[in-house]
Design an enzyme around this catalytic site. Structure first.
Site, PDB file in Angstrom:
ATOM      1  N   SER A  35      45.772  71.706  13.719  1.00  0.00           N
ATOM      2  CA  SER A  35      45.264  71.103  14.952  1.00  0.00           C
ATOM      3  C   SER A  35      45.956  71.620  16.201  1.00  0.00           C
ATOM      4  O   SER A  35      45.352  71.640  17.283  1.00  0.00           O
ATOM      5  CB  SER A  35      45.403  69.579  14.891  1.00  0.00           C
ATOM      6  OG  SER A  35      46.745  69.200  14.654  1.00  0.00           O
ATOM      7  N   ASP A  49      52.679  61.792  20.128  1.00  0.00           N
ATOM      8  CA  ASP A  49      53.028  61.845  18.702  1.00  0.00           C
ATOM      9  C   ASP A  49      54.068  62.919  18.378  1.00  0.00           C
ATOM     10  O   ASP A  49      54.390  63.129  17.221  1.00  0.00           O
ATOM     11  CB  ASP A  49      51.781  62.036  17.840  1.00  0.00           C
ATOM     12  CG  ASP A  49      51.082  63.371  18.079  1.00  0.00           C
ATOM     13  OD1 ASP A  49      51.610  64.213  18.843  1.00  0.00           O
ATOM     14  OD2 ASP A  49      49.999  63.578  17.496  1.00  0.00           O
ATOM     15  N   HIS A 100      51.142  67.151  18.664  1.00  0.00           N
ATOM     16  CA  HIS A 100      50.001  67.717  19.385  1.00  0.00           C
ATOM     17  C   HIS A 100      50.419  67.968  20.831  1.00  0.00           C
ATOM     18  O   HIS A 100      50.790  67.022  21.534  1.00  0.00           O
ATOM     19  CB  HIS A 100      48.806  66.774  19.298  1.00  0.00           C
ATOM     20  CG  HIS A 100      48.317  66.614  17.888  1.00  0.00           C
ATOM     21  ND1 HIS A 100      48.655  65.528  17.109  1.00  0.00           N
ATOM     22  CD2 HIS A 100      47.545  67.420  17.112  1.00  0.00           C
ATOM     23  CE1 HIS A 100      48.094  65.668  15.902  1.00  0.00           C
ATOM     24  NE2 HIS A 100      47.426  66.809  15.882  1.00  0.00           N
TER      25      HIS A 100
END
Length: 215
Positions: free
Chosen positions: A15, A187, A190
């Site tokens: 991601s 988090d 990311h």
């Protein structure tokens, strides 16, 4: 600069690389997603237009190195890149913490090391590796400590194979002295706009793109 004229550069990972890229293939402007790959492409277009570099984003959110192995032939080899940029390991570690009762979803350090070498063995193109990171300044934090272990594996195996390696954890060290990690990303993985810029700058510096970042 490590990149040459008329190259096709595939960025592959999870991601952190994906960041909303187009499917099935992420190319050109918004198709490259909203993260570091798009920023790198913009810098290269602005500063090295004569190089005519084709940038492709093949990141997929949630991937581990095991997932990459399953799709490497289709998403990398078949596309005949001249350079492959690999940034992977976040989920290999993260699954150990968010899914501790399901160890089959994680990737052990030994498996991670073996998978990295398999990628290198399967790839005839030039490779550039980037380490995973965890935006936690406390190096005794359990997940930071584990991510550092995986980052060290990337650097060790890259050195053995003479593969250029960009230490992304080190790239974040300065800002983490002055900003709380949630200022960059809630988090701690990311990267968001600011973190993506830091990654892009570290990559451009690592490949010697002096027009973009200076000496």
């Amino acid at each position: 600069m490590l990149l040459r004229k008329n190259e096709t550069v595939i960025f592959i990972g999870d991601s952190v690389t994906d960041d909303g890229r187009a499917r099935p293939v992420g190319e050109r402007l918004s198709g490259l997603g909203n993260g570091y790959v798009r920023l790198i492409d913009c810098f290269l277009e602005a500063d090295y237009p004569e190089y005519n570099i084709r940038t492709v984003n093949m990141g997929i959110s949630g991937n581990t190195t095991a997932d990459l192995l399953a799709r490497w032939d289709d998403d990398v080899t078949a596309r005949k890149p001249t350079t492959v940029v690999l940034c992977i390991g976040f989920n290999d570690v993260w699954r150990q913490f968010d899914s501790p009762m399901q160890p089959e979803y994680a990737v052990t350090p030994e498996q991670y090391r073996a998978n990295l070498n398999t990628f290198a063995d399967k790839t005839s193109a030039k490779m550039i590796w980037m380490t995973p990171y965890y935006l936690e300044p406390n190096t005794d934090d359990a997940m930071r400590k584990r991510m550092d272990e995986y980052g060290a594996i990337v650097k060790e195996e890259a050195k053995k194979r003479n593969i250029p390696c960009i230490d992304l954890q080190a790239a974040f060290a300065d800002i983490l002295q002055h900003r709380y990690s949630a200022f960059i990303t809630w988090d701690r993985i990311h990267p968001g706009p600011l973190g993506s810029l830091i990654i892009a700058r570290a990559f451009l510096k690592g490949i010697g793109a002096e027009k973009s970042v200076g000496k």
